[in-house]
Design a protein around this motif. Structure first.
Motif, PDB file in Angstrom:
ATOM      1  N   ILE A  69       0.861  -1.181   0.000  1.00 29.52           N
ATOM      2  CA  ILE A  69       0.000   0.000   0.000  1.00 29.52           C
ATOM      3  C   ILE A  69       0.897   1.230   0.000  1.00 29.52           C
ATOM      4  O   ILE A  69       1.848   1.319   0.791  1.00 29.52           O
ATOM      5  CB  ILE A  69      -0.922   0.016   1.245  1.00 29.52           C
ATOM      6  N   LYS A 101      -2.187  -4.934   0.491  1.00 30.16           N
ATOM      7  CA  LYS A 101      -3.573  -5.003   0.028  1.00 30.16           C
ATOM      8  C   LYS A 101      -3.719  -6.004  -1.113  1.00 30.16           C
ATOM      9  O   LYS A 101      -2.752  -6.350  -1.786  1.00 30.16           O
ATOM     10  CB  LYS A 101      -4.028  -3.638  -0.469  1.00 30.16           C
ATOM     11  N   PHE A 106      -9.586  -4.272  -2.058  1.00 28.73           N
ATOM     12  CA  PHE A 106      -9.052  -3.264  -1.132  1.00 28.73           C
ATOM     13  C   PHE A 106     -10.206  -2.611  -0.363  1.00 28.73           C
ATOM     14  O   PHE A 106     -10.210  -2.547   0.867  1.00 28.73           O
ATOM     15  CB  PHE A 106      -8.285  -2.220  -1.952  1.00 28.73           C
ATOM     16  N   LEU A 131      -7.070   5.077   3.408  1.00 29.38           N
ATOM     17  CA  LEU A 131      -7.568   3.773   2.964  1.00 29.38           C
ATOM     18  C   LEU A 131      -9.068   3.845   2.690  1.00 29.38           C
ATOM     19  O   LEU A 131      -9.798   4.539   3.388  1.00 29.38           O
ATOM     20  CB  LEU A 131      -7.287   2.704   4.022  1.00 29.38           C
TER      21      LEU A 131
END
Ligand SMILES: [Cu+2]
Length: 156
Positions: A69, A101, A106, A131
């Motif tokens: 990520i 991820k 995700f 996120l």
């Protein structure tokens, strides 16, 4: 011959012990359904490993990948990006926190966290990463395990 072998092994021990010769390989399964019934999971989702250890991401179920990520790995560490359904083995030499991820899932919270060594230098930076959706709450749960020892990973 036997004595010679033993000697060679002993000599090997002293020189190789610090170069990762005894590094463990851990396994993380990529699943459609986690052990507690949660959809789209890395299992285990949190791992604490030693520098030099490796993690193999197993394509147990189809339709997943493993990649870093953005902003969630140590500054000097290398990113990786596994292809869909790819079993990928990653070696971790740099201590710190690694956010992982699965690209297609995700937003459904298919994220993982790996702590390498005791290094938490990039923990604050990792916590500021943006996120999507469920990944945010799931990652917060995983972050809470950093420093608490987490679930020790069985070495293979
Ligand atoms: Cu996935």
């Amino acid at each position: 011959m036997k004595a010679l072998t033993a000697l060679a092994v002993a000599a090997g021990l002293s020189t190789l012990a610090w170069s990762g010769a005894w590094a463990a390989d851990h396994e993380v399964r990529m699943l459609n359904k986690g052990p507690e019934g949660q959809p789209m999971q890395f299992d285990p989702a949190f791992l604490k490993i030693a520098p030099g250890d490796s993690v193999t991401f197993l394509a147990t179920d189809r339709g997943h990948n493993s990649e870093t990520i953005l902003g969630m790995i140590p500054e000097t560490a290398e990113t990786w990006k596994g292809k869909m359904n790819e079993e990928i083995k990653v070696t971790f030499d740099v201590e710190g926190i690694y956010g992982i991820k699965c690209m297609p899932h995700f937003g459904m919270g298919m994220v993982g966290l790996i702590q390498v060594g005791e290094g938490t230098a990039n923990l604050d930076a990792a916590q500021t990463a943006k996120l999507p959706g469920k990944a945010k709450t799931r990652m917060a749960e995983l972050m809470a395990q950093v420093g608490s020892g987490g679930a020790a990973a069985p070495a293979n």
